[in-house]
Design a protein around this motif. Sequence first.
Motif, short mmCIF file in Angstrom:
data_model
loop_
_atom_site.label_atom_id
_atom_site.label_comp_id
_atom_site.label_asym_id
_atom_site.label_seq_id
_atom_site.Cartn_x
_atom_site.Cartn_y
_atom_site.Cartn_z
N GLN A 38 0.89 -1.06 0.05
CA GLN A 38 0.26 0.23 0.59
C GLN A 38 0.63 0.99 -0.02
OE1 GLN A 38 -2.89 0.39 3.41
NE2 GLN A 38 -4.25 1.64 2.31
N GLY A 43 -5.27 2.07 -2.36
CA GLY A 43 -5.30 1.48 -1.20
C GLY A 43 -3.93 0.37 -1.81
N PRO A 44 -4.58 -0.88 -1.00
CA PRO A 44 -3.57 -2.29 -0.98
C PRO A 44 -3.88 -2.43 -2.87
CG PRO A 44 -4.90 -2.25 0.80
CD PRO A 44 -5.46 -1.10 0.00
N THR A 86 3.69 0.63 3.01
CA THR A 86 3.59 0.09 3.47
C THR A 86 3.20 -1.54 3.22
OG1 THR A 86 2.53 2.06 4.77
CG2 THR A 86 1.70 -0.46 5.26
N LEU A 88 1.29 -5.41 3.54
CA LEU A 88 1.00 -6.00 5.00
C LEU A 88 0.83 -7.88 4.57
CD1 LEU A 88 -1.90 -3.20 4.12
CD2 LEU A 88 -1.64 -3.40 5.67
N PHE A 102 -5.49 -9.60 8.45
CA PHE A 102 -4.68 -8.00 8.53
C PHE A 102 -3.40 -8.34 9.56
CE2 PHE A 102 -5.01 -7.21 4.28
CZ PHE A 102 -6.46 -6.92 3.49
N GLY A 103 -1.81 -8.81 9.30
CA GLY A 103 -1.36 -7.41 10.06
C GLY A 103 -1.37 -6.42 10.28
N GLN A 104 -0.22 -5.86 10.71
CA GLN A 104 -0.99 -4.28 11.37
C GLN A 104 -0.03 -3.74 9.91
OE1 GLN A 104 -1.99 -2.92 13.80
NE2 GLN A 104 -1.17 -1.75 13.93
N GLY A 105 0.71 -3.85 9.30
CA GLY A 105 1.51 -3.65 8.16
C GLY A 105 3.11 -2.90 9.24
N TYR B 35 -14.43 -1.42 3.80
CA TYR B 35 -13.25 -1.09 4.14
C TYR B 35 -13.10 -0.12 4.82
CZ TYR B 35 -11.90 -6.31 3.70
OH TYR B 35 -11.40 -7.63 3.38
N GLN B 37 -10.45 2.07 6.88
CA GLN B 37 -8.74 2.12 7.10
C GLN B 37 -8.85 3.37 7.71
OE1 GLN B 37 -6.29 1.65 4.06
NE2 GLN B 37 -4.64 1.25 5.60
N LYS B 40 -2.29 4.73 9.40
CA LYS B 40 -1.48 3.27 10.45
C LYS B 40 -2.38 2.08 11.24
CE LYS B 40 2.12 7.08 10.87
NZ LYS B 40 3.08 6.71 9.96
N LYS B 41 -3.36 1.69 10.51
CA LYS B 41 -3.70 0.63 10.63
C LYS B 41 -4.26 0.07 9.23
CE LYS B 41 -4.66 1.79 14.54
NZ LYS B 41 -3.53 0.97 16.35
N PRO B 42 -3.78 -1.44 9.87
CA PRO B 42 -5.35 -2.30 8.25
C PRO B 42 -6.32 -1.79 8.53
CG PRO B 42 -4.99 -4.38 10.71
CD PRO B 42 -3.94 -1.96 10.71
N PRO B 43 -6.70 -2.56 7.32
CA PRO B 43 -8.39 -2.35 6.68
C PRO B 43 -8.97 -3.08 7.75
CG PRO B 43 -7.19 -2.90 4.62
CD PRO B 43 -6.53 -2.47 5.82
N LEU B 45 -12.45 -5.12 7.27
CA LEU B 45 -13.84 -5.05 6.67
C LEU B 45 -15.00 -4.65 7.69
CD1 LEU B 45 -14.90 -7.08 4.91
CD2 LEU B 45 -15.48 -8.68 6.31
N LEU B 88 -10.15 5.87 5.83
CA LEU B 88 -10.31 6.57 4.43
C LEU B 88 -11.54 4.63 3.90
CD1 LEU B 88 -8.64 5.91 1.89
CD2 LEU B 88 -7.56 4.09 2.25
N LEU B 90 -12.23 1.76 1.63
CA LEU B 90 -11.94 1.16 0.70
C LEU B 90 -13.07 0.54 0.41
CD1 LEU B 90 -8.13 0.34 2.18
CD2 LEU B 90 -8.68 2.23 0.64
#
Lengths: 112, 115
Positions: A38, A43-44, A86, A88, A102-105, B35, B37, B40-43, B45, B88, B90
């Motif tokens: 990302q 977006g990722p 980043t 993920l 997901f992991g934290q990234g 999603y 977000q 600095k955090k993951p998405p 759901l 954000l 997504l």
Amino acid sequence: QKEVEQDPGPLSVPEGAIVSLNCTYSNSAFQYFMWYRQYSRKGPELLMYTYSSGNKEDGRFTAQVDKSSKYISLFIRDSQPSDSATYLCAMSGNNQGGKLIFGQGTELSVKP
Amino acid sequence: DTEVTQTPKHLVMGMTNKKSLKCEQHMGHRAMYWYKQKAKKPPELMFVYSYEKLSINESVPSRFSPECPNSSLLNLHLHALQPEDSALYLCASSQRRLANTGELFFGEGSRLTVL
């Protein structure tokens, strides 16, 4: 304990270095392992996808899955400034109902 | 360029406003996702639609209302939001229903600010 653990970094490396990114997990039912990249304010995007254990290589990227240790890795060879993003990790299994965990990234910066 | 298109890219709204986020994909995918977000955090759901039917709602507050008019379109209607809803948003799609394999295609996101 989180289902997926990933060091958030930030990680800073010089251009050309080999980068190693890692995640550990606790749910032995996970079968599908992904790495998403990302960029800032985007977006990722799916970078690598691996089913079950083993290695997968795509250009400068190699994904490894060790289910016995519940550990996955992403290696980036000859890192470039354009790899700054980043990363993920994400996992899923047939009993997850379509949800990705997901992991934290990890925030990676590759310096020229 | 991403094949999942989200509009608007940026949205600022007051807590009493009603607005909508839109998402479109033309890859023939039959599952679509929202999603959220935070920085600095993951998405996280929110909703999953499979074959235009809502299949997962992750206990999202009713001030967020999803809609899937057809297999290519996904909307998220927003009403009476709180400042902590700023994030954000997504949209994603997948070829296989419920994407057990995790092969999601994300849009670039709609950045929402609630004043």
